[in-house]
Design a protein around this motif. Sequence first.
Motif, PDB file in Angstrom:
ATOM      1  N   ILE A  85       0.837  -1.208   0.000  1.00 27.38           N
ATOM      2  CA  ILE A  85       0.000   0.000   0.000  1.00 27.38           C
ATOM      3  C   ILE A  85       0.869   1.255   0.000  1.00 27.38           C
ATOM      4  CG2 ILE A  85      -1.636   1.346   1.358  1.00 27.38           C
ATOM      5  CD1 ILE A  85      -2.949  -1.238   2.207  1.00 27.38           C
ATOM      6  N   VAL A  86       1.912   1.270   0.851  1.00 28.56           N
ATOM      7  CA  VAL A  86       2.796   2.445   0.918  1.00 28.56           C
ATOM      8  C   VAL A  86       3.483   2.664  -0.418  1.00 28.56           C
ATOM      9  CG1 VAL A  86       4.884   3.374   1.982  1.00 28.56           C
ATOM     10  CG2 VAL A  86       3.157   2.265   3.402  1.00 28.56           C
ATOM     11  N   TYR A  87       4.036   1.614  -0.998  1.00 24.54           N
ATOM     12  CA  TYR A  87       4.732   1.739  -2.279  1.00 24.54           C
ATOM     13  C   TYR A  87       3.772   2.203  -3.375  1.00 24.54           C
ATOM     14  CZ  TYR A  87       8.480  -1.007  -0.075  1.00 24.54           C
ATOM     15  OH  TYR A  87       9.473  -1.449   0.759  1.00 24.54           O
ATOM     16  N   SER A  88       2.577   1.609  -3.412  1.00 25.90           N
ATOM     17  CA  SER A  88       1.632   1.937  -4.475  1.00 25.90           C
ATOM     18  C   SER A  88       1.142   3.376  -4.367  1.00 25.90           C
ATOM     19  CB  SER A  88       0.446   0.967  -4.429  1.00 25.90           C
ATOM     20  OG  SER A  88       0.865  -0.364  -4.641  1.00 25.90           O
ATOM     21  N   VAL A  89       0.863   3.832  -3.146  1.00 26.27           N
ATOM     22  CA  VAL A  89       0.373   5.198  -2.967  1.00 26.27           C
ATOM     23  C   VAL A  89       1.460   6.208  -3.309  1.00 26.27           C
ATOM     24  CG1 VAL A  89      -0.421   6.877  -1.265  1.00 26.27           C
ATOM     25  CG2 VAL A  89      -1.381   4.572  -1.273  1.00 26.27           C
ATOM     26  N   LEU A  90       2.669   6.009  -2.780  1.00 20.68           N
ATOM     27  CA  LEU A  90       3.766   6.938  -3.073  1.00 20.68           C
ATOM     28  C   LEU A  90       4.104   6.939  -4.555  1.00 20.68           C
ATOM     29  CD1 LEU A  90       6.229   6.374  -0.071  1.00 20.68           C
ATOM     30  CD2 LEU A  90       4.785   8.354  -0.512  1.00 20.68           C
ATOM     31  N   PHE A  91       4.159   5.768  -5.146  1.00 21.14           N
ATOM     32  CA  PHE A  91       4.470   5.670  -6.575  1.00 21.14           C
ATOM     33  C   PHE A  91       3.408   6.378  -7.409  1.00 21.14           C
ATOM     34  CE2 PHE A  91       3.931   3.429 -10.629  1.00 21.14           C
ATOM     35  CZ  PHE A  91       5.203   3.578 -11.170  1.00 21.14           C
ATOM     36  N   ALA A 149      14.186   2.509  -4.406  1.00 17.30           N
ATOM     37  CA  ALA A 149      14.662   1.698  -5.527  1.00 17.30           C
ATOM     38  C   ALA A 149      13.495   1.073  -6.287  1.00 17.30           C
ATOM     39  CB  ALA A 149      15.605   0.604  -5.017  1.00 17.30           C
ATOM     40  N   VAL A 150      12.379   0.888  -5.617  1.00 17.60           N
ATOM     41  CA  VAL A 150      11.191   0.328  -6.252  1.00 17.60           C
ATOM     42  C   VAL A 150      10.316   1.420  -6.853  1.00 17.60           C
ATOM     43  CG1 VAL A 150       9.118  -1.080  -5.847  1.00 17.60           C
ATOM     44  CG2 VAL A 150      11.243  -1.598  -4.634  1.00 17.60           C
ATOM     45  N   ILE A 151      10.304   2.587  -6.215  1.00 15.35           N
ATOM     46  CA  ILE A 151       9.369   3.650  -6.596  1.00 15.35           C
ATOM     47  C   ILE A 151       9.906   4.541  -7.717  1.00 15.35           C
ATOM     48  CG2 ILE A 151       8.184   5.717  -5.758  1.00 15.35           C
ATOM     49  CD1 ILE A 151       7.997   4.356  -3.024  1.00 15.35           C
ATOM     50  N   LEU A 152      11.151   5.007  -7.594  1.00 12.27           N
ATOM     51  CA  LEU A 152      11.643   6.067  -8.470  1.00 12.27           C
ATOM     52  C   LEU A 152      11.953   5.643  -9.910  1.00 12.27           C
ATOM     53  CD1 LEU A 152      13.961   8.100  -6.058  1.00 12.27           C
ATOM     54  CD2 LEU A 152      11.600   8.568  -6.756  1.00 12.27           C
ATOM     55  N   PRO A 153      12.583   4.468 -10.164  1.00 17.26           N
ATOM     56  CA  PRO A 153      12.985   4.173 -11.545  1.00 17.26           C
ATOM     57  C   PRO A 153      11.858   4.205 -12.568  1.00 17.26           C
ATOM     58  CG  PRO A 153      14.079   2.675 -10.032  1.00 17.26           C
ATOM     59  CD  PRO A 153      13.072   3.440  -9.226  1.00 17.26           C
ATOM     60  N   GLY A 154      10.679   3.758 -12.216  1.00 12.22           N
ATOM     61  CA  GLY A 154       9.584   3.728 -13.178  1.00 12.22           C
ATOM     62  C   GLY A 154       8.527   4.777 -12.943  1.00 12.22           C
ATOM     63  N   ALA A 155       8.878   5.832 -12.208  1.00  9.59           N
ATOM     64  CA  ALA A 155       7.864   6.823 -11.834  1.00  9.59           C
ATOM     65  C   ALA A 155       7.352   7.613 -13.032  1.00  9.59           C
ATOM     66  CB  ALA A 155       8.435   7.778 -10.786  1.00  9.59           C
ATOM     67  N   PHE A 156       8.194   7.813 -14.044  1.00  6.14           N
ATOM     68  CA  PHE A 156       7.766   8.585 -15.217  1.00  6.14           C
ATOM     69  C   PHE A 156       7.476   7.636 -16.374  1.00  6.14           C
ATOM     70  CE2 PHE A 156       8.710  10.924 -19.168  1.00  6.14           C
ATOM     71  CZ  PHE A 156       7.722  11.895 -19.068  1.00  6.14           C
ATOM     72  N   SER A 157       6.272   7.747 -16.914  1.00  7.59           N
ATOM     73  CA  SER A 157       5.850   6.929 -18.052  1.00  7.59           C
ATOM     74  C   SER A 157       5.603   7.837 -19.249  1.00  7.59           C
ATOM     75  CB  SER A 157       4.571   6.150 -17.704  1.00  7.59           C
ATOM     76  OG  SER A 157       4.040   5.529 -18.857  1.00  7.59           O
ATOM     77  N   VAL A 158       6.328   7.595 -20.333  1.00 16.21           N
ATOM     78  CA  VAL A 158       6.168   8.408 -21.538  1.00 16.21           C
ATOM     79  C   VAL A 158       4.773   8.231 -22.124  1.00 16.21           C
ATOM     80  CG1 VAL A 158       7.050   8.846 -23.863  1.00 16.21           C
ATOM     81  CG2 VAL A 158       8.627   8.297 -22.003  1.00 16.21           C
ATOM     82  N   TRP A 159       4.273   7.004 -22.091  1.00 19.06           N
ATOM     83  CA  TRP A 159       2.940   6.753 -22.633  1.00 19.06           C
ATOM     84  C   TRP A 159       1.884   7.548 -21.870  1.00 19.06           C
ATOM     85  CZ3 TRP A 159       0.411   5.147 -26.682  1.00 19.06           C
ATOM     86  CH2 TRP A 159      -0.934   4.784 -26.562  1.00 19.06           C
ATOM     87  N   VAL A 204      -7.733   8.190 -14.406  1.00 18.92           N
ATOM     88  CA  VAL A 204      -7.264   7.048 -15.195  1.00 18.92           C
ATOM     89  C   VAL A 204      -5.799   6.758 -14.898  1.00 18.92           C
ATOM     90  CG1 VAL A 204      -6.781   6.252 -17.539  1.00 18.92           C
ATOM     91  CG2 VAL A 204      -8.954   7.348 -17.029  1.00 18.92           C
ATOM     92  N   LEU A 205      -4.974   7.781 -14.861  1.00 17.14           N
ATOM     93  CA  LEU A 205      -3.552   7.593 -14.581  1.00 17.14           C
ATOM     94  C   LEU A 205      -3.330   7.064 -13.168  1.00 17.14           C
ATOM     95  CD1 LEU A 205      -1.953  10.749 -16.261  1.00 17.14           C
ATOM     96  CD2 LEU A 205      -2.260   8.449 -17.196  1.00 17.14           C
ATOM     97  N   VAL A 206      -4.116   7.553 -12.218  1.00 22.76           N
ATOM     98  CA  VAL A 206      -4.015   7.049 -10.843  1.00 22.76           C
ATOM     99  C   VAL A 206      -4.325   5.560 -10.802  1.00 22.76           C
ATOM    100  CG1 VAL A 206      -5.114   7.111  -8.570  1.00 22.76           C
ATOM    101  CG2 VAL A 206      -4.439   9.242  -9.678  1.00 22.76           C
ATOM    102  N   LEU A 207      -5.387   5.158 -11.478  1.00 22.36           N
ATOM    103  CA  LEU A 207      -5.761   3.741 -11.493  1.00 22.36           C
ATOM    104  C   LEU A 207      -4.681   2.907 -12.156  1.00 22.36           C
ATOM    105  CD1 LEU A 207      -7.916   1.592 -10.908  1.00 22.36           C
ATOM    106  CD2 LEU A 207      -8.905   2.090 -13.141  1.00 22.36           C
ATOM    107  N   TRP A 208      -4.187   3.348 -13.300  1.00 22.44           N
ATOM    108  CA  TRP A 208      -3.142   2.606 -14.004  1.00 22.44           C
ATOM    109  C   TRP A 208      -1.898   2.429 -13.160  1.00 22.44           C
ATOM    110  CZ3 TRP A 208      -3.093   5.006 -19.617  1.00 22.44           C
ATOM    111  CH2 TRP A 208      -4.175   4.477 -20.336  1.00 22.44           C
ATOM    112  N   GLN A 209      -1.412   3.521 -12.587  1.00 24.59           N
ATOM    113  CA  GLN A 209      -0.158   3.469 -11.855  1.00 24.59           C
ATOM    114  C   GLN A 209      -0.287   2.692 -10.551  1.00 24.59           C
ATOM    115  OE1 GLN A 209       1.361   4.117 -14.567  1.00 24.59           O
ATOM    116  NE2 GLN A 209       2.970   5.267 -13.535  1.00 24.59           N
ATOM    117  N   PHE A 210      -1.416   2.836  -9.879  1.00 24.25           N
ATOM    118  CA  PHE A 210      -1.619   2.083  -8.636  1.00 24.25           C
ATOM    119  C   PHE A 210      -1.648   0.583  -8.923  1.00 24.25           C
ATOM    120  CE2 PHE A 210      -3.894   0.162  -5.153  1.00 24.25           C
ATOM    121  CZ  PHE A 210      -3.440   0.853  -4.039  1.00 24.25           C
TER     122      PHE A 210
END
Length: 300
Positions: A85-91, A149-159, A204-210
């Motif tokens: 939950i913490v990782y998903s919310v912060l991410f 290390a889990v949150i930051l590398p994929g935080a930005f999505s070009v799509w 939509v982006l919140v749902l996708w990323q979570f």
Amino acid sequence: MKKTKSEFARCSRKDKCFLLCGYLLLGIFVVAIVIPMIYIVVASFIDPSTLQNKGITLDFSKWTLTAYERVMSNKQIWIGFKNAIVYSVLFTVISVGVTMLAAYPMSLPDFKGKAFFNTLFIITMFFGGGLIPTYLLISNLGLLDTMWAVILPGAFSVWNMIIARTYYQGVPPELKEAASVDGASEITFFFRILLPVCTPVIAVLVLWQFVAMWNSYFDAMIYLNDTAKQPLQLVLRSILIQNQPEAGMVSDIQSTAERAQLAELLKYATIIISSLPLLVMYPFFQKYFDSGIMVGSVKG
């Protein structure tokens, strides 16, 4: 009173055949999803020996809550659940925030360097550094065995940035002109006028990323060593793939066969528990989903 024909009845023969084929494929797709879900839910309640010998049964005397009791009483499950939950919310917060901020200048027609940055973003969609360089980068930054290390590398999505940029471009330019007349700065316009208008695409982006972070386990498996920091997905992976339930779940079972039966039952219960947040979350975002996707995909 004259009866009006339905929309389907007004279609040509070719259109009817096309729609029927589409409905048939959609029906098969739905059945292929619903039947396994029903099986997992029912199997999670059935006595292990009955499930092993007879399979699914509707005899409620053979049903039990043993799997849920053991899963819910396991400490590692709750630690993993909290971490997930913490990782998903912060991410989600970081990812959506960075995406919306990056998409805004890319949506402006007079933004200098727009073509360069657009090309740079597109390249990263198709080419990456690979696992070893990424691991070395994370290690050199001192992020190993940390949640960043889990949150930051994929935080930005070009799509996702392209979707948000396209949505911005569909907002009437009169809003910005009116804000400029009233003396609003770019920051004021973005946060107080533009973002409230973009609620559908943000949802939509919140749902996708979570969902993406909630279902992710590979990065955590690579970068996290401390079990106290591992998300629920790694616990679920050990149960589903490695067939290794936590010791406390089956330690009081003496027979090897009984331990194997209970381990099989724990798989289903863990799947149900790990899916609950997504099942609870989706209905609140469903009303934004269609509008957010369609508006962000029509305008070029």
